[in-house]
Motif scaffolding. Structure first.
Motif, PDB file in Angstrom:
ATOM      1  N   SER A 220       0.763  -1.213   0.019  1.00 25.47           N
ATOM      2  CA  SER A 220       0.154   0.050   0.125  1.00 25.47           C
ATOM      3  C   SER A 220       0.853   1.327   0.124  1.00 25.47           C
ATOM      4  CB  SER A 220      -0.603   0.126   1.162  1.00 25.47           C
ATOM      5  OG  SER A 220      -1.569  -1.153   1.386  1.00 25.47           O
ATOM      6  N   PHE A 221       2.119   1.124   0.134  1.00 30.28           N
ATOM      7  CA  PHE A 221       2.945   2.305   0.237  1.00 30.28           C
ATOM      8  C   PHE A 221       2.814   3.564  -0.571  1.00 30.28           C
ATOM      9  CE2 PHE A 221       6.237   1.044   3.598  1.00 30.28           C
ATOM     10  CZ  PHE A 221       6.304   2.235   4.201  1.00 30.28           C
ATOM     11  N   GLU A 222       2.841   2.905  -1.970  1.00 28.79           N
ATOM     12  CA  GLU A 222       2.741   4.011  -2.958  1.00 28.79           C
ATOM     13  C   GLU A 222       1.412   4.725  -3.080  1.00 28.79           C
ATOM     14  OE1 GLU A 222       4.547   1.324  -3.811  1.00 28.79           O
ATOM     15  OE2 GLU A 222       6.461   1.982  -4.684  1.00 28.79           O
ATOM     16  N   ALA A 223       0.324   4.101  -2.884  1.00 28.73           N
ATOM     17  CA  ALA A 223      -1.067   4.484  -2.688  1.00 28.73           C
ATOM     18  C   ALA A 223      -1.159   5.672  -1.333  1.00 28.73           C
ATOM     19  CB  ALA A 223      -2.010   3.337  -2.542  1.00 28.73           C
ATOM     20  N   PHE A 224      -0.353   5.178  -0.362  1.00 28.90           N
ATOM     21  CA  PHE A 224      -0.404   6.128   0.823  1.00 28.90           C
ATOM     22  C   PHE A 224       0.315   7.356   0.296  1.00 28.90           C
ATOM     23  CE2 PHE A 224       0.348   2.472   4.392  1.00 28.90           C
ATOM     24  CZ  PHE A 224      -0.929   2.098   4.186  1.00 28.90           C
ATOM     25  N   LEU A 246      12.543  -0.891   6.198  1.00 27.62           N
ATOM     26  CA  LEU A 246      13.510   0.423   6.212  1.00 27.62           C
ATOM     27  C   LEU A 246      13.914   0.507   4.709  1.00 27.62           C
ATOM     28  CD1 LEU A 246      14.742   2.314   7.790  1.00 27.62           C
ATOM     29  CD2 LEU A 246      16.826   0.795   8.199  1.00 27.62           C
ATOM     30  N   ASN A 247      14.209  -0.655   3.963  1.00 26.64           N
ATOM     31  CA  ASN A 247      14.756  -0.609   2.564  1.00 26.64           C
ATOM     32  C   ASN A 247      13.659   0.199   1.735  1.00 26.64           C
ATOM     33  OD1 ASN A 247      17.329  -1.477   3.095  1.00 26.64           O
ATOM     34  ND2 ASN A 247      16.554  -3.532   2.485  1.00 26.64           N
ATOM     35  N   LYS A 248      12.302   0.021   2.179  1.00 22.91           N
ATOM     36  CA  LYS A 248      11.237   0.513   1.287  1.00 22.91           C
ATOM     37  C   LYS A 248      11.108   1.924   1.824  1.00 22.91           C
ATOM     38  CE  LYS A 248       7.464  -0.172  -1.371  1.00 22.91           C
ATOM     39  NZ  LYS A 248       7.345  -0.450  -2.904  1.00 22.91           N
ATOM     40  N   ILE A 249      11.303   2.221   2.988  1.00 24.77           N
ATOM     41  CA  ILE A 249      11.222   3.672   3.502  1.00 24.77           C
ATOM     42  C   ILE A 249      12.116   4.473   2.774  1.00 24.77           C
ATOM     43  CG2 ILE A 249      11.435   5.066   5.400  1.00 24.77           C
ATOM     44  CD1 ILE A 249       9.942   2.618   7.070  1.00 24.77           C
ATOM     45  N   LYS A 250      13.458   3.758   2.712  1.00 27.48           N
ATOM     46  CA  LYS A 250      14.693   4.945   2.247  1.00 27.48           C
ATOM     47  C   LYS A 250      14.122   4.799   0.611  1.00 27.48           C
ATOM     48  CE  LYS A 250      18.073   3.815   5.323  1.00 27.48           C
ATOM     49  NZ  LYS A 250      19.119   2.401   5.401  1.00 27.48           N
ATOM     50  N   PHE A 254      11.519   8.498   2.279  1.00 23.55           N
ATOM     51  CA  PHE A 254      11.024   8.772   3.569  1.00 23.55           C
ATOM     52  C   PHE A 254      12.090   8.630   4.828  1.00 23.55           C
ATOM     53  CE2 PHE A 254       6.960   9.258   1.836  1.00 23.55           C
ATOM     54  CZ  PHE A 254       5.988   9.742   2.792  1.00 23.55           C
ATOM     55  N   TYR A 255      11.961   9.230   5.965  1.00 21.76           N
ATOM     56  CA  TYR A 255      12.875   8.828   7.037  1.00 21.76           C
ATOM     57  C   TYR A 255      12.420   8.415   8.263  1.00 21.76           C
ATOM     58  CZ  TYR A 255      12.552  13.420   8.531  1.00 21.76           C
ATOM     59  OH  TYR A 255      11.841  14.831   9.061  1.00 21.76           O
ATOM     60  N   LEU A 256      12.866   7.819   8.947  1.00 18.74           N
ATOM     61  CA  LEU A 256      12.542   7.051  10.342  1.00 18.74           C
ATOM     62  C   LEU A 256      12.643   8.100  11.358  1.00 18.74           C
ATOM     63  CD1 LEU A 256      11.443   4.146  11.339  1.00 18.74           C
ATOM     64  CD2 LEU A 256      13.876   3.888  11.823  1.00 18.74           C
ATOM     65  N   ILE A 257      11.416   8.329  11.988  1.00 18.59           N
ATOM     66  CA  ILE A 257      11.646   9.512  12.962  1.00 18.59           C
ATOM     67  C   ILE A 257      11.316   8.681  14.313  1.00 18.59           C
ATOM     68  CG2 ILE A 257      11.376  11.615  12.086  1.00 18.59           C
ATOM     69  CD1 ILE A 257       8.571  11.625  12.850  1.00 18.59           C
ATOM     70  N   ASN A 258      10.627   7.577  14.506  1.00 14.41           N
ATOM     71  CA  ASN A 258      10.549   6.562  15.805  1.00 14.41           C
ATOM     72  C   ASN A 258      10.348   5.181  15.478  1.00 14.41           C
ATOM     73  OD1 ASN A 258      10.517   6.223  18.754  1.00 14.41           O
ATOM     74  ND2 ASN A 258       8.792   7.532  18.792  1.00 14.41           N
ATOM     75  N   LYS A 259      11.049   4.555  16.264  1.00 12.06           N
ATOM     76  CA  LYS A 259      10.662   3.063  16.132  1.00 12.06           C
ATOM     77  C   LYS A 259      10.763   2.369  17.609  1.00 12.06           C
ATOM     78  CE  LYS A 259      13.691  -1.035  14.773  1.00 12.06           C
ATOM     79  NZ  LYS A 259      14.688  -1.611  15.696  1.00 12.06           N
ATOM     80  N   LYS A 260       9.632   1.919  17.711  1.00  7.43           N
ATOM     81  CA  LYS A 260       9.360   1.232  19.232  1.00  7.43           C
ATOM     82  C   LYS A 260       9.033  -0.244  18.942  1.00  7.43           C
ATOM     83  CE  LYS A 260       8.457   4.861  21.862  1.00  7.43           C
ATOM     84  NZ  LYS A 260       7.356   6.076  22.060  1.00  7.43           N
ATOM     85  N   ASN A 261       9.734  -1.151  20.009  1.00  9.48           N
ATOM     86  CA  ASN A 261       9.356  -2.506  19.895  1.00  9.48           C
ATOM     87  C   ASN A 261       8.840  -2.980  21.238  1.00  9.48           C
ATOM     88  OD1 ASN A 261       9.909  -5.389  20.578  1.00  9.48           O
ATOM     89  ND2 ASN A 261      11.472  -5.254  19.347  1.00  9.48           N
ATOM     90  N   LYS A 262       7.648  -3.713  21.266  1.00  7.64           N
ATOM     91  CA  LYS A 262       6.978  -4.416  22.409  1.00  7.64           C
ATOM     92  C   LYS A 262       6.698  -5.672  22.196  1.00  7.64           C
ATOM     93  CE  LYS A 262       3.361  -3.011  25.542  1.00  7.64           C
ATOM     94  NZ  LYS A 262       2.693  -4.251  25.955  1.00  7.64           N
ATOM     95  N   ASN A 263       7.738  -6.759  22.972  1.00  5.38           N
ATOM     96  CA  ASN A 263       7.588  -7.935  22.827  1.00  5.38           C
ATOM     97  C   ASN A 263       7.822  -8.535  21.374  1.00  5.38           C
ATOM     98  OD1 ASN A 263       6.981  -8.298  25.569  1.00  5.38           O
ATOM     99  ND2 ASN A 263       4.629  -8.395  25.057  1.00  5.38           N
ATOM    100  N   LYS A 271       8.350  10.010   8.148  1.00  6.72           N
ATOM    101  CA  LYS A 271       8.125  11.202   7.681  1.00  6.72           C
ATOM    102  C   LYS A 271       8.766  11.349   6.497  1.00  6.72           C
ATOM    103  CE  LYS A 271       6.821  14.955  10.695  1.00  6.72           C
ATOM    104  NZ  LYS A 271       7.408  16.122  11.728  1.00  6.72           N
ATOM    105  N   LYS A 272       8.164  12.507   5.468  1.00  5.34           N
ATOM    106  CA  LYS A 272       8.895  12.688   4.344  1.00  5.34           C
ATOM    107  C   LYS A 272       9.917  13.700   4.533  1.00  5.34           C
ATOM    108  CE  LYS A 272       8.580  12.755  -0.051  1.00  5.34           C
ATOM    109  NZ  LYS A 272       8.830  11.522  -0.880  1.00  5.34           N
TER     110      LYS A 272
END
Ligand SMILES: C[S@@+](CC[C@H](N)C(=O)[O-])C[C@H]1O[C@@H](n2cnc3c(N)ncnc32)[C@H](O)[C@@H]1O
Length: 272
Positions: A220-224, A246-250, A254-263, A271-272
């Motif tokens: 869905s990335f392109e449609a987003f 991450l590869n797709k985001i790059k 776009f760039y990563l502004i937050n990454k959280k992991n729970k279990n 963000k663009k």
């Protein structure tokens, strides 16, 4: 939509094999997985449970050493399970998510969700992480897309956090009906509800939230991006999916502004 529950019994149950197997299951289109004792329980909607899927799992079971059975989940039992198990859940100091059969809890943000057959009470790591992240964004004057709305929980929270408008989309009739009921229970009137399996082509958004799964998000990335949204909160995938996302985001600049992991579950804000 009805769901199938696959019960996998692992010969060598350990964190690494659980991670590998669940990553494969998500790639095959399973929507959620839980683990208990030596088992993994994985859930897929009926339209994903084809002969091809079962063949793929048979091959996986030989390569990764597990036995499996599966059965269709009966709607009434699923509802009862939820209604008896669901405890209120608190996010930060001032937000509570509860069902209408719980007693009222006076916090600034009180969200009432009666989930029935839909996903999204805040108990799952992915929903919890996205809810928490929404509190760190100024939603005033923002038009938000909630793609894969489930119970409507993220749409309701976005609206309560002052989003200008929210478009909630799900391809499952039960989720659409359930979101409709939950919107009413929370007196929300700025959410447009659409039954679809695609991102609308003719609408513009500022923020997209999507807690679905790795494959749908990658597709869905392109449609987003076509919606001109400059910020996305994404979840529904595992730490093991991070590299590919991450590869797709790059690639999409776009760039990563937050990454959280729970279990082992991930939430990414980009963000663009
Ligand atoms: C993991 S649940 C998330 C529900 C809720 N947003 C939350 O955060 O708890 C994913 C939802 O996406 C919906 N879904 C999955 N694939 C979809 C698609 N291609 N188009 C629209 N909805 C989809 C499912 O029906 C399900 O309700």
């Amino acid at each position: 939509m009805n769901y199938f529950k696959f019960s996998l019994t692992l010969t060598n149950f350990n964190e690494q094999s659980v991670e590998i197997i669940t990553a494969f299951l998500f790639q095959l289109g399973f929507e959620s997985c839980e683990e208990s004792k030596n088992n993994i329980y994985a859930y897929a909607s009926e339209d994903n449970v084809t002969d091809d899927l079962i063949n793929e799992i048979e091959i996986l079971s030989i390569n990764l050493n597990f036995k499996f059975t599966f059965n269709e989940i009966i709607t009434e039992n699923w509802n009862k399970k939820w209604e008896s198990n669901f405890e209120p859940i608190q996010i930060n100091n001032d937000c509570i998510i509860r069902a209408s059969f719980h007693k009222q809890i006076n916090l600034k943000y009180e969200i009432i969700i009666d989930p029935k057959m839909s996903f999204g009470t805040g108990h799952h790591e992915t929903t919890f992480l996205v809810c928490k992240e929404l509190f760190d964004i100024n939603l005033e004057n923002k038009n938000v897309l909630d793609f894969g709305c489930g119970t409507g929980i993220l749409s309701i929270l976005s609206s309560k956090l002052n989003a200008k408008s929210v478009t909630a989309i799900d391809y499952d009739n039960k989720c659409i009906d359930n979101t409709f009921e939950n919107l009413k229970k929370n007196n929300i009137d700025n959410v447009e509800l659409i039954k679809d399996d695609k991102v609308p082509k003719n609408k513009k958004f500022d923020l997209i939230i999507s807690n679905i799964n790795r494959n749908v998000i990658l597709k869905s990335f392109e449609a987003f991006i076509q919606t001109e949204a400059k910020e996305f909160i994404l979840s529904g995938f595992l730490e093991t999916d991070f590299e590919i996302l991450l590869n797709k985001i790059k690639d999409l600049k776009f760039y990563l502004i937050n990454k959280k992991n729970k279990n082992g579950w991930l939430m990414l804000r980009i963000k663009k």
